[in-house]
Design a protein around this motif. Sequence first.
Motif: not given
Length: 320
Positions: A257-262, A215-237
């Motif tokens: 939470h929402e990034y993981w779901a997307e 659980r802890q690993t999942q949240l931390l890894e999702v956070h890394k992707r959320l903050m990454a320059p190539d994060a999914f959907g970062k330019d999607d309004i």
Amino acid sequence: MNLEGTRSIDKKEEDPQKQAENIFGKSLVCFKKIGKVGLAAGALFVAGEAVKSVNKDIEYNRHITSSFNPEQLKQKETNETEIKKIFGYGAVSQINEGDQNAYFQNKEEKKDPELKGFEGKNFSVEPKYLFTEKYGAYPKGWISGQIKQIKFISSIKETSRGHSKLGGFQGGNVYLYTNPELSGGTIPVDNTTIAHEFAHANDWDSDINLNILERQTQLLEVHKRLMAPDAFGKDDINSDYLPHLNGTRDGLLRAAHEYWAEICAEYFTNPESFLKDHPNDFKLVDSFVKKKDPAFDIFSKNRGAFDPHTGQVRDIYKDK
């Protein structure tokens, strides 16, 4: 002189309790006695529940200490410190509570979710092919035991947003919404919304199949992707996670939470393009999917009873 409402100075004023008993009779005395018994019973019930809660905490803590070696327990503490630094203590508390709930839920029989609100509706595909685990659209353990109920709500008035198709996840229940005025009679399958809401049932808070380190690993890894320059959907309004990035820790946690779901929704609905355009996000989802179901193949041509390309149920699944 109107004496109504005045008191006699010659007569000693009667005790209010005696007045009440004179008016309502002995039933009041009986009620008071029963009330005392009721309060005592209530206190015993509360005390009993408190004891149960303490015993559950003791059992769960023993489970943690017996399930991990000292090095893993140290890693758990390190993860907690990092999560608290990024998201605040609330995130640590949510993970711990989710893991404890999962520990006890796993003692119960895992069942497919109850379907409600689908009766008499004209869906483009029979709901059982979408929401029953044996029909293969999702990995083993993604639906059964994870989701208690899937409820279809056909009135747009019951939603807080005016979209034609929406969903929600709360308390182990998935809610799907469709505006009947825009559905044209036949209610279409919104695979993206379904996959999105199912993902909420399989994150670090809700997934009953993960241990606390996962659980802890999942949240931390999702956070890394959320903050990454190539994060999914970062330019999607229209992205669900972007509005939550408001500079607060609570907002950041909600965005995670929402990034993981997307990214889960993209994984299940557009795996080919998702792997090509966002390989790091694809690998993140795929790694947790394979923890549940190592044999699951997102690229299988026969994955799932419902074929999104044809809108029909695949022959091999019919009447299965």
